[in-house]
Structure formats: C-alpha cells, structure tokens
Design an enzyme around this catalytic site. Structure first.
Site, PDB file in Angstrom:
ATOM      1  CD  GLU A 105       4.266 -26.886  -6.386  1.00 40.28           C
ATOM      2  OE1 GLU A 105       3.094 -27.191  -6.141  1.00 40.28           O
ATOM      3  OE2 GLU A 105       4.578 -25.999  -7.197  1.00 40.28           O
ATOM      4  CD  GLU A 122       4.810 -31.865  -2.590  1.00 42.27           C
ATOM      5  OE1 GLU A 122       4.062 -32.777  -2.940  1.00 42.27           O
ATOM      6  OE2 GLU A 122       4.445 -30.672  -2.544  1.00 42.27           O
ATOM      7  CB  CYS A 168      -1.138 -23.062  -6.967  1.00 44.09           C
ATOM      8  SG  CYS A 168      -0.277 -23.047  -8.508  1.00 44.09           S
ATOM      9  CB  SER A 228       2.229 -30.423  -5.419  1.00 42.82           C
ATOM     10  OG  SER A 228       2.490 -29.694  -4.255  1.00 42.82           O
ATOM     11  CE  LYS A 280      -6.665 -19.714  -6.288  1.00 41.97           C
ATOM     12  NZ  LYS A 280      -5.789 -20.616  -5.538  1.00 41.97           N
ATOM     13  CD  GLU A 335      -7.751 -23.094  -3.427  1.00 41.94           C
ATOM     14  OE1 GLU A 335      -6.958 -23.823  -4.010  1.00 41.94           O
ATOM     15  OE2 GLU A 335      -7.535 -21.867  -3.271  1.00 41.94           O
ATOM     16  CD  GLU A 359     -10.737 -31.334   0.566  1.00 41.42           C
ATOM     17  OE1 GLU A 359     -11.535 -30.373   0.596  1.00 41.42           O
ATOM     18  OE2 GLU A 359     -10.854 -32.299  -0.215  1.00 41.42           O
ATOM     19  CB  CYS A 402      -4.014 -16.177 -12.178  1.00 39.07           C
ATOM     20  SG  CYS A 402      -3.863 -17.767 -11.371  1.00 39.07           S
TER      21      CYS A 402
HETATM   22 FE1  SF4 Z   1      -6.810 -21.474 -11.995  1.00 36.08          FE
HETATM   23 FE2  SF4 Z   1      -7.792 -19.657 -13.649  1.00 36.08          FE
HETATM   24 FE3  SF4 Z   1      -8.297 -19.486 -11.065  1.00 36.08          FE
HETATM   25 FE4  SF4 Z   1      -5.829 -19.005 -11.936  1.00 36.08          FE
HETATM   26  S1  SF4 Z   1      -7.643 -17.808 -12.413  1.00 36.08           S
HETATM   27  S2  SF4 Z   1      -6.402 -20.253 -10.158  1.00 36.08           S
HETATM   28  S3  SF4 Z   1      -5.688 -20.435 -13.653  1.00 36.08           S
HETATM   29  S4  SF4 Z   1      -8.976 -21.149 -12.436  1.00 36.08           S
END
Ligand code: SF4
Length: 374
Positions: free
Chosen positions: A85, A88, A106, A126, A165, A168, A173, A311
């Site tokens: 990053e 970038e 992230c 990014s 997550k 994700e 991807e 987080c």
């Molecule tokens: Fe995003 Fe909250 Fe997950 Fe951290 S805990 S990656 S801030 S959604």
C-alpha cells in the site's frame, strides 16, 4: 454498538465451526490458522481477564491444544499490506493532485459499502488485498509443495474480529483455480466457544509462540487492529527519517485516539505535504465522502474502518463499551511498544518473501480489483 450486528447490514453470518472441527479431526487435512491483531486484546475478557490484556501467547497455546497444525499471526499479512500500500501511496503522490485520495482496502465492511453506495470511488480504493487475504494466499502457496509430497490438503482458517471477514473469504476474487485462499473464518466469540467446548483452562494456560516460518511481524502490523493503525503503519514506511525520534513524532501526529474522524498533515519530503483522513464508522465515512466529492475537503490518503474504533470493536468481538474499547486500543499500542521490529520493511520475513515466493508474483498473490470492468 451491538456485538452481534455487522456494520454492513448486507453481510450475513454463517458459522464454520462444524467444518473446522471436521477438518481438525481429518488426518488428511493440514489445518493452518492465522489470528488477527485485534483478537488478542479482547478475547481474554471472556475469561475474566482485563480488557486490553494481550493474550496472543495464550491464544497460540490454546489453538495448539485445539489441534491446529500450524499457527500464524495475521500481523505478517498486515506487514505485507503496508509494503504494497505504501508503494501505491508514493505512486499516487508522484502523479500529482487528484480530487480523490487513495482509500484503504483492508476492511470488507467498507468495501461492501463502497460497492453498494459509492461505485464512483472504486477506482480510488487501494488494490491491496486485506492482510487476511494476502496472508491466506501466501500460506496456501507455502504449503502447496509439501501437500503433494505428504498427500494432505491444507485448510486455511482465520480467527477474525468480525463476520464481514467471512463474507470476504467467500468472494470469488479471493479464489484461485476455484479454491479459496482462506477456507473458513471464525470470530473471536466462536473461538471462545471452541476453547470452552473442550475445556481448556484459558486463564491457566502458558503462553506459546507462533510457528515458523511466519513467526516474525512488526509492531506496525499489530496496530492495524485499531482506528488509525493502518495509516500509522503506512506513515512509518513512507517517511524518509527512520530515527527513533521520527517514530515518536509519528505517534503524536494525531492518528491515535478513538474519535470517528481524524485529520492530519505530514511532511514526507521537503515541500511535500500529505493530507490524511482517518475515519471509523460508516456514518463518519459517508460525511467525509460528501466533503471530498463537493470539494470542501481534500485528502491524499483516507483510512476507512466500518466499525467505530476499528477492528478492536468488531461485531465478532466480546461486547464492548467505551472503556473496553479504550483499553483494547491501549493494548494494541502496548504490543507495538514491546515489539523489536517497528516497521514492516525491517521484518526479515518480508525480505525473504520478496526475494522468494513473491519475486514475480506480487500482483497475483497480493492484489485484487473490485472494479467489475477490470
Ligand atoms: Fe472492518 Fe469492523 Fe471487520 Fe475490522 S472488524 S474489518 S473494521 S468490519
């Protein structure tokens, strides 16, 4: 904030616990796990420990008792993220003035929000994968050869502070040859459940270290777990002055603290001022985006975290009030203070990865595009 609600309502929650147990008990599977930075300062609260107490050593020991075959720290992935990053960011600064900043990438809650509400911003986000996904790709690559000689299959698990997550990890991807780089995500609270299920006395367990070859990470990687941490890690990387005094000065730039919006200016080179915005909470992100789009504010770099505070206060963490959030943030900075390596580029593991596995493969293993047209 309610501990069970993801800030991005579009993200649904699915528990992978059963599948993770099944993989652990399957002798044909090598179950590898990574632990996100923010987990270490919150999990202890479920075992009557103080908020903010860093229990990463105990977590590693508990994961070994649970039967995981290799245990790593997502802070390694955070170091990789900043290596990429910061490149970038420097490229963006070289390119000159632009209405839009470089946005961080992230937080999957933020990515989902941008995809649904602000498609126009996608080209400015990014291209770095999140630390979890960068590390997931590196882990799968690392064990590939060994898997075929040993006749086993590596299963990659991530302990994360949020359910976003999980979403994700399931995105197309992040699959290569149709196989996800991270197979299962379990939240902090789900890990607590696993620990209690087999009766580990977490309070009593002696701390242990993560496994080689990915056992080294920097303090910059650890502070990813708190709002402003990603930016502080990037600033440490891009400033030319690497002295202890410069490191101390960065601490007082205004990136730390639990405010939902933080703005600071940084002199990178002579005559070059970088304007940085740090927001946590999607309402704060929206307000900042409006100001950027109207031209009222200009930034070169903007960090967005969907959860207020970052987080440490993710929806998969133990429920937190203001005091716990503050204590967890402090816990993150304390972990950085005691780490010998302060910057990602000082981590010898980065050097060996960039000279080895990543030599010609940074794009494939570390980058992603959320722009459908790409
Ligand atoms: Fe995003 Fe909250 Fe997950 Fe951290 S805990 S990656 S801030 S959604």
């Amino acid at each position: 904030q309610c501990a069970a609600v993801c800030p991005t309502a579009a993200i649904t929650v699915k528990s992978d616990l059963k599948d993770v147990w099944k993989a652990i008990y399957n002798p044909k599977k090598r179950v590898v796990v990574q632990v996100a930075p923010a987990v270490r300062v919150a999990l202890g609260e479920e075992f009557h420990m103080k908020a903010g107490e860093n229990v990463i050593g105990k977590i590693v020991a508990a994961l070994r008792r649970l039967g995981f075959d290799a245990i790593f720290d997502t802070s390694v992935g955070a170091d990789l993220t900043i290596m990429e990053e910061s490149k970038e960011l420097l490229k963006k600064l070289e390119a000159g003035e632009n209405k839009y900043p470089l946005f961080t990438s992230c937080c999957p809650g933020w990515i989902r929000y941008a995809e649904t509400k602000h498609k126009e911003l996608l080209p400015y986000i990014s291209t770095c994968k999140s630390p979890m996904e960068m590390f997931g790709a590196v882990i799968k690559e690392h064990f590939k050869g060994l898997d075929s000689t040993e006749g086993v299959e590596t299963v990659s698990v991530a302990i994360m502070p949020c359910s976003a997550k999980k979403y994700e990890a399931s995105r197309e991807e992040f699959k290569r040859n149709d196989i996800p780089d991270v197979d299962y995500v379990i939240t902090t609270i789900e890990l607590v459940k696993m620990i209690k299920e087999i009766g580990i006395q977490f309070e009593e367990i002696e701390p242990e270290a993560p496994d080689m070859p990915f056992s080294l990470y920097s303090g910059a990687g650890v502070i990813f777990g708190v709002t402003g941490g990603v930016t502080e890690a990037a600033v440490r990387r891009v400033v030319a002055d690497k002295s202890p005094k410069a490191l101390k000065d960065i601490e007082f730039l205004g990136l730390r603290g639990m405010e939902g919006v933080k703005v600071c200016e940084l002199q990178v080179e002579e005559n070059s001022i970088v304007r940085i915005g740090v927001v946590s909470g999607l309402a704060n992100a929206e307000a900042l985006i409006e100001k950027i789009e109207s031209g009222e504010e200009h930034f070169d770099f903007v960090e967005v975290m969907a959860c207020p505070g970052g987080c440490i206060a993710g929806a998969g963490q133990p429920f937190s009030h203001k005091e716990e959030k503050n204590a967890r943030a402090l816990g993150m900075y304390k972990a950085d203070k005691v780490s010998q390596i302060k910057r990602c580029e000082e981590n010898p593991l980065m050097l060996s990865l960039y000279n080895g596995m990543l030599k010609h493969r940074t794009h494939e293993l570390l980058h992603v595009s959320y722009r459908k047209e790409d």
